[in-house]
Design a protein around this motif. Structure first.
Motif, PDB file in Angstrom:
ATOM      1  N   MET A   1       5.820  19.728  -1.148  1.00  0.00           N
ATOM      2  CA  MET A   1       6.750  20.828  -0.924  1.00  0.00           C
ATOM      3  C   MET A   1       7.012  21.117   0.559  1.00  0.00           C
ATOM      4  O   MET A   1       7.165  22.273   0.949  1.00  0.00           O
ATOM      5  CB  MET A   1       6.243  22.084  -1.639  1.00  0.00           C
ATOM      6  CG  MET A   1       6.049  21.886  -3.139  1.00  0.00           C
ATOM      7  SD  MET A   1       7.506  21.256  -3.994  1.00  0.00           S
ATOM      8  CE  MET A   1       8.556  22.680  -3.948  1.00  0.00           C
ATOM      9  N   ARG A   2       7.064  20.080   1.363  1.00  0.00           N
ATOM     10  CA  ARG A   2       7.363  20.258   2.784  1.00  0.00           C
ATOM     11  C   ARG A   2       8.451  19.272   3.207  1.00  0.00           C
ATOM     12  O   ARG A   2       8.488  18.151   2.722  1.00  0.00           O
ATOM     13  CB  ARG A   2       6.129  19.981   3.645  1.00  0.00           C
ATOM     14  CG  ARG A   2       5.010  20.915   3.364  1.00  0.00           C
ATOM     15  CD  ARG A   2       3.849  20.738   4.332  1.00  0.00           C
ATOM     16  NE  ARG A   2       2.912  21.801   4.079  1.00  0.00           N
ATOM     17  CZ  ARG A   2       3.038  23.034   4.537  1.00  0.00           C
ATOM     18  NH1 ARG A   2       4.036  23.347   5.322  1.00  0.00           N
ATOM     19  NH2 ARG A   2       2.157  23.962   4.237  1.00  0.00           N
ATOM     20  N   LEU A   3       9.297  19.725   4.119  1.00  0.00           N
ATOM     21  CA  LEU A   3      10.275  18.810   4.699  1.00  0.00           C
ATOM     22  C   LEU A   3       9.552  17.873   5.658  1.00  0.00           C
ATOM     23  O   LEU A   3       8.643  18.288   6.388  1.00  0.00           O
ATOM     24  CB  LEU A   3      11.356  19.582   5.454  1.00  0.00           C
ATOM     25  CG  LEU A   3      12.338  20.375   4.594  1.00  0.00           C
ATOM     26  CD1 LEU A   3      13.287  21.177   5.484  1.00  0.00           C
ATOM     27  CD2 LEU A   3      13.129  19.460   3.685  1.00  0.00           C
ATOM     28  N   ILE A   4       9.962  16.628   5.654  1.00  0.00           N
ATOM     29  CA  ILE A   4       9.367  15.622   6.542  1.00  0.00           C
ATOM     30  C   ILE A   4      10.136  15.633   7.861  1.00  0.00           C
ATOM     31  O   ILE A   4      11.361  15.616   7.870  1.00  0.00           O
ATOM     32  CB  ILE A   4       9.426  14.222   5.899  1.00  0.00           C
ATOM     33  CG1 ILE A   4       8.729  14.228   4.525  1.00  0.00           C
ATOM     34  CG2 ILE A   4       8.823  13.170   6.816  1.00  0.00           C
ATOM     35  CD1 ILE A   4       7.255  14.466   4.548  1.00  0.00           C
TER      36      ILE A   4
ATOM     37  N   ASN B   1       0.844  -1.191   0.000  1.00  0.00           N
ATOM     38  CA  ASN B   1       0.000   0.000   0.000  1.00  0.00           C
ATOM     39  C   ASN B   1       0.879   1.241   0.000  1.00  0.00           C
ATOM     40  O   ASN B   1       1.758   1.380   0.853  1.00  0.00           O
ATOM     41  CB  ASN B   1      -0.891   0.034   1.242  1.00  0.00           C
ATOM     42  CG  ASN B   1      -2.012  -0.970   1.172  1.00  0.00           C
ATOM     43  OD1 ASN B   1      -2.587  -1.172   0.121  1.00  0.00           O
ATOM     44  ND2 ASN B   1      -2.309  -1.595   2.295  1.00  0.00           N
ATOM     45  N   LEU B   2       0.598   2.140  -0.942  1.00  0.00           N
ATOM     46  CA  LEU B   2       1.354   3.369  -1.059  1.00  0.00           C
ATOM     47  C   LEU B   2       0.480   4.554  -0.666  1.00  0.00           C
ATOM     48  O   LEU B   2      -0.716   4.579  -0.971  1.00  0.00           O
ATOM     49  CB  LEU B   2       1.822   3.585  -2.500  1.00  0.00           C
ATOM     50  CG  LEU B   2       2.566   2.440  -3.192  1.00  0.00           C
ATOM     51  CD1 LEU B   2       2.914   2.842  -4.622  1.00  0.00           C
ATOM     52  CD2 LEU B   2       3.810   2.050  -2.412  1.00  0.00           C
ATOM     53  N   ALA B   3       1.096   5.533  -0.023  1.00  0.00           N
ATOM     54  CA  ALA B   3       0.485   6.843   0.160  1.00  0.00           C
ATOM     55  C   ALA B   3       1.313   7.806  -0.668  1.00  0.00           C
ATOM     56  O   ALA B   3       2.539   7.836  -0.547  1.00  0.00           O
ATOM     57  CB  ALA B   3       0.494   7.268   1.624  1.00  0.00           C
ATOM     58  N   VAL B   4       0.667   8.564  -1.520  1.00  0.00           N
ATOM     59  CA  VAL B   4       1.356   9.582  -2.300  1.00  0.00           C
ATOM     60  C   VAL B   4       1.074  10.923  -1.642  1.00  0.00           C
ATOM     61  O   VAL B   4      -0.084  11.262  -1.378  1.00  0.00           O
ATOM     62  CB  VAL B   4       0.890   9.585  -3.766  1.00  0.00           C
ATOM     63  CG1 VAL B   4       1.557  10.724  -4.540  1.00  0.00           C
ATOM     64  CG2 VAL B   4       1.195   8.249  -4.439  1.00  0.00           C
ATOM     65  N   PHE B   5       2.138  11.650  -1.342  1.00  0.00           N
ATOM     66  CA  PHE B   5       2.032  13.007  -0.793  1.00  0.00           C
ATOM     67  C   PHE B   5       2.358  13.969  -1.930  1.00  0.00           C
ATOM     68  O   PHE B   5       3.433  13.871  -2.534  1.00  0.00           O
ATOM     69  CB  PHE B   5       3.039  13.227   0.340  1.00  0.00           C
ATOM     70  CG  PHE B   5       2.713  12.566   1.645  1.00  0.00           C
ATOM     71  CD1 PHE B   5       1.973  11.399   1.734  1.00  0.00           C
ATOM     72  CD2 PHE B   5       3.173  13.132   2.825  1.00  0.00           C
ATOM     73  CE1 PHE B   5       1.694  10.798   2.964  1.00  0.00           C
ATOM     74  CE2 PHE B   5       2.910  12.543   4.064  1.00  0.00           C
ATOM     75  CZ  PHE B   5       2.167  11.377   4.127  1.00  0.00           C
ATOM     76  N   ALA B   6       1.445  14.892  -2.212  1.00  0.00           N
ATOM     77  CA  ALA B   6       1.645  15.821  -3.311  1.00  0.00           C
ATOM     78  C   ALA B   6       1.075  17.185  -2.953  1.00  0.00           C
ATOM     79  O   ALA B   6       0.158  17.281  -2.138  1.00  0.00           O
ATOM     80  CB  ALA B   6       0.995  15.288  -4.587  1.00  0.00           C
ATOM     81  N   SER B   7       1.600  18.215  -3.597  1.00  0.00           N
ATOM     82  CA  SER B   7       1.145  19.581  -3.344  1.00  0.00           C
ATOM     83  C   SER B   7       0.617  20.275  -4.589  1.00  0.00           C
ATOM     84  O   SER B   7       0.082  21.374  -4.490  1.00  0.00           O
ATOM     85  CB  SER B   7       2.299  20.433  -2.788  1.00  0.00           C
ATOM     86  OG  SER B   7       2.776  19.931  -1.574  1.00  0.00           O
ATOM     87  N   GLY B   8       0.777  19.683  -5.761  1.00  0.00           N
ATOM     88  CA  GLY B   8       0.488  20.433  -6.983  1.00  0.00           C
ATOM     89  C   GLY B   8      -0.341  19.698  -8.011  1.00  0.00           C
ATOM     90  O   GLY B   8      -1.417  19.188  -7.731  1.00  0.00           O
TER      91      GLY B   8
END
Length: 192
Positions: A90-93, A3-10
């Protein structure tokens, strides 16, 4: 199946490439969650078209970064997420996500790291007048584009290329390379 979670801002072009690779049988995983930190980002509509659960967080409403990441972590755990895939996020983890997902958070960056980290890597390459740039897939650590490199591919900048030309070339490489790297990691993990 992972299972993947994709984190995106755009816009979500890499999100689309990952979904397409899954549909074509090139990536044996499923995207179970899209996390977006920008209301109205184009990637949200793309996730909805593919029936991917979507959560949109506004970080400013949280007390601090740790509280924001605890909410993200809870959503990931609820969906049994194996890997977090950053795709224009676009955020640092921070450590709240890094520790439970050590070596399970990937990022793609439009340069041959360590050259041109951070924002506007293509613009940085043009400013320095380099002839070769590229794409890097790396594990995420607590720095900006400093995690261990998994794979890279070069992209030539021709004298006649505009920044938009180079962006198109880089995205073509990203859309092919990212799913391939994710699949190779999943196969490697399953063989252990």
């Amino acid at each position: 199946m992972m299972n993947l979670a994709v984190f995106a801002s755009g816009t979500g072009s890499n999100f689309d490439a990952i979904i397409q690779a899954i549909e074509e049988g090139k990536l044996d995983a499923q995207v179970s969650l899209l996390v977006c930190d920008r209301v109205g980002a184009s990637v949200i509509e793309k996730a909805q078209r593919h029936s991917v659960d979507t959560v949109v967080f506004t970080p400013k409403v949280y007390e601090n970064k740790a509280a924001y990441e605890r909410a993200l972590l809870e959503d990931c755990r609820t969906r049994n997420i194996d890997y977090i895939i950053l795709a224009g996020y676009m955020r640092l983890i921070g450590p709240t996500l890094l520790e439970p997902y050590q070596n399970r958070i990937l990022n793609i960056h439009p340069s041959l790291l360590p050259a041109f980290p951070g924002k506007d890597a293509i613009g940085q390459a043009f400013e320095k007048k380099v002839k070769i740039t590229g794409v890097t897939v790396h594990f995420v650590d607590d720095g900006m584009d400093t995690g261990p490199i998994i794979d890279q591919e070069a992209v030539r900048i021709e004298d006649t290329d505009t920044e938009e030309d180079v962006k198109r070339k880089i995205q073509a490489v990203e859309h092919r390379l990212y799913p391939k790297v994710i699949q190779s990691l999943l196969v490697k993990e399953e063989s252990l």
